[in-house]
Design a protein around this motif. Structure first.
Motif, PDB file in Angstrom:
ATOM      1  N   PHE A 111     -27.758   2.671   8.176  1.00 21.30           N
ATOM      2  CA  PHE A 111     -26.832   2.399   7.879  1.00 21.30           C
ATOM      3  C   PHE A 111     -26.387   1.068   7.491  1.00 21.30           C
ATOM      4  CE2 PHE A 111     -26.931   5.570  10.969  1.00 21.30           C
ATOM      5  CZ  PHE A 111     -26.151   6.709  10.383  1.00 21.30           C
ATOM      6  N   ASN A 112     -27.588   0.634   7.753  1.00 19.33           N
ATOM      7  CA  ASN A 112     -27.484  -0.847   7.309  1.00 19.33           C
ATOM      8  C   ASN A 112     -28.613  -1.275   5.846  1.00 19.33           C
ATOM      9  OD1 ASN A 112     -29.480  -1.304   8.119  1.00 19.33           O
ATOM     10  ND2 ASN A 112     -29.145  -2.418  10.121  1.00 19.33           N
ATOM     11  N   ARG A 113     -29.016  -0.492   5.607  1.00 21.99           N
ATOM     12  CA  ARG A 113     -29.460  -0.722   4.767  1.00 21.99           C
ATOM     13  C   ARG A 113     -28.659  -0.723   3.102  1.00 21.99           C
ATOM     14  NH1 ARG A 113     -34.974   3.419   2.518  1.00 21.99           N
ATOM     15  NH2 ARG A 113     -35.177   1.892   0.653  1.00 21.99           N
ATOM     16  N   PRO A 114     -29.295  -1.666   2.227  1.00 19.55           N
ATOM     17  CA  PRO A 114     -28.106  -1.798   1.192  1.00 19.55           C
ATOM     18  C   PRO A 114     -28.884  -0.792   0.381  1.00 19.55           C
ATOM     19  CG  PRO A 114     -29.204  -4.022   1.351  1.00 19.55           C
ATOM     20  CD  PRO A 114     -29.834  -3.200   2.517  1.00 19.55           C
ATOM     21  N   ILE A 115     -27.136  -0.595   0.522  1.00 20.11           N
ATOM     22  CA  ILE A 115     -27.089   0.486  -1.038  1.00 20.11           C
ATOM     23  C   ILE A 115     -26.484  -0.301  -2.504  1.00 20.11           C
ATOM     24  CG2 ILE A 115     -25.782   2.589  -1.510  1.00 20.11           C
ATOM     25  CD1 ILE A 115     -25.277   3.200   1.243  1.00 20.11           C
ATOM     26  N   TYR A 116     -26.938   0.032  -3.358  1.00 22.13           N
ATOM     27  CA  TYR A 116     -26.974  -0.326  -4.919  1.00 22.13           C
ATOM     28  C   TYR A 116     -26.144   0.342  -5.932  1.00 22.13           C
ATOM     29  CZ  TYR A 116     -30.092  -3.833  -2.736  1.00 22.13           C
ATOM     30  OH  TYR A 116     -30.945  -4.722  -2.123  1.00 22.13           O
TER      31      TYR A 116
ATOM     32  N   THR B  30     -24.174  -4.857  -4.779  1.00 21.05           N
ATOM     33  CA  THR B  30     -24.063  -3.692  -3.887  1.00 21.05           C
ATOM     34  C   THR B  30     -23.184  -3.078  -3.281  1.00 21.05           C
ATOM     35  OG1 THR B  30     -26.267  -5.591  -3.199  1.00 21.05           O
ATOM     36  CG2 THR B  30     -25.366  -4.100  -1.532  1.00 21.05           C
ATOM     37  N   VAL B  31     -23.181  -2.305  -3.116  1.00 19.97           N
ATOM     38  CA  VAL B  31     -21.781  -1.232  -2.192  1.00 19.97           C
ATOM     39  C   VAL B  31     -21.604  -2.262  -1.297  1.00 19.97           C
ATOM     40  CG1 VAL B  31     -21.099   0.916  -1.452  1.00 19.97           C
ATOM     41  CG2 VAL B  31     -22.670   1.122  -3.304  1.00 19.97           C
ATOM     42  N   ALA B  32     -19.944  -2.506  -0.829  1.00 15.50           N
ATOM     43  CA  ALA B  32     -19.458  -3.558  -0.209  1.00 15.50           C
ATOM     44  C   ALA B  32     -18.288  -2.052   0.459  1.00 15.50           C
ATOM     45  CB  ALA B  32     -18.779  -4.424  -0.233  1.00 15.50           C
TER      46      ALA B  32
ATOM     47  N   PHE C 154     -30.222   3.800  -2.590  1.00 21.05           N
ATOM     48  CA  PHE C 154     -31.218   3.102  -1.878  1.00 21.05           C
ATOM     49  C   PHE C 154     -32.282   2.565  -2.837  1.00 21.05           C
ATOM     50  CE2 PHE C 154     -30.532   5.121   2.050  1.00 21.05           C
ATOM     51  CZ  PHE C 154     -29.873   4.715   2.722  1.00 21.05           C
ATOM     52  N   CYS C 155     -33.180   1.159  -2.716  1.00 21.86           N
ATOM     53  CA  CYS C 155     -34.107   0.619  -3.771  1.00 21.86           C
ATOM     54  C   CYS C 155     -34.990  -0.097  -3.121  1.00 21.86           C
ATOM     55  CB  CYS C 155     -33.240  -0.140  -4.550  1.00 21.86           C
ATOM     56  SG  CYS C 155     -32.087   0.877  -6.479  1.00 21.86           S
TER      57      CYS C 155
END
Length: 245
Positions: free
Chosen positions: A182-187, A235-237, A199-200
């Motif tokens: 849930f707090n992992r960055p999504i690109y 990054t998805v905000a 995810f990357c």
């Protein structure tokens, strides 16, 4: 005549925030921006509110961001010298409670970020990046739409969802930067075959980027040569999810 401390306390109370919650939110902002000057301690803010002390422009900007203050509301914090100032802090819904946006500044802001046409128009088959909207969006934000055939982040991000992309955050974070999905960055990525979102992971030599799907998705990892076969848009905000009929 109320000083700036009283007005800041009033703004904080309108949002139902405690001093500790403001400290936590400023800490998150400082971490995201990699700027320790954005951090505000609860004890410091308490002194500002009680003693009407002055504060730097940086701290004022951080508090304005947390309290959702507009430019005129920020200026109203400092009274004019010739006549008494009357604080005009618009009432805002509390971020600690669920709220249906029907009117007011939050509803207007939501309509700017997410026009109704984006919600009602059918989504494309493939993931796409929308043209920049400099009249509404901050210059470093873009919007994208997850295509109907893109199942990389399903069910976390459903096909047809609209994503808000921060183009200033392009660096791939390391494993220690997040603790769960849930707090992992999504690109949001651009490749030779089109746009991707997920995810990357980046190898130690920063030569290969691996697109990692959600653990419940049926998609498989995609390995791309970093900065040769893939470009990080940002990054998805924010995410607006919708279910396709």
């Amino acid at each position: 005549m109320d000083g700036i401390g009283v007005k800041l306390r009033s703004a904080r109370n309108q949002w139902g925030l405690t001093l500790r919650e403001v400290e936590e939110r400023s800490g998150a902002l400082a971490q995201q921006s990699n700027n320790s000057a954005y951090r505000i301690s609860a004890s410091w803010l308490d002194r500002i509110e009680r003693e009407n002390r002055g504060l730097s422009a940086t701290k004022l900007i951080v508090l304005a961001h947390i309290y959702g203050l507009k430019t005129d509301q920020i200026l109203a914090l400092y009274p004019e010298t010739n006549e008494p100032a009357t604080p005009q802090l618009a009432p805002a819904s509390s971020p600690n409670s669920t709220h249906l946006l029907l009117e007011g500044p939050l509803e207007e802001h939501a309509r700017l970020l997410l026009p109704e046409t984006l919600v009602t128009d059918p989504p494309p088959q493939d993931t796409m990046l929308l043209p920049p909207d400099k009249t509404v969006m901050p210059i470093h934000y873009r919007r994208g739409i997850i295509g109907q055939r893109d199942r990389t982040m399903d069910p976390m991000i459903l096909p047809g969802s609209i994503v808000l992309i921060d183009t200033q955050k392009r660096a791939i974070g390391s494993r220690r930067d997040w603790t769960n999905e849930f707090n992992r960055p999504i690109y949001f990525l651009f490749t030779r075959t089109g746009y991707l979102c997920g995810f990357c992971d980046l190898d130690k030599l920063s030569e290969w980027l691996t697109l990692v799907p959600h653990m419940l998705s049926f998609e498989t990892n995609k390995r791309l040569r970093y900065k040769h076969e893939v470009e990080v848009i940002g990054t998805v905000a924010g995410i607006f999810s919708r279910r396709l009929a």
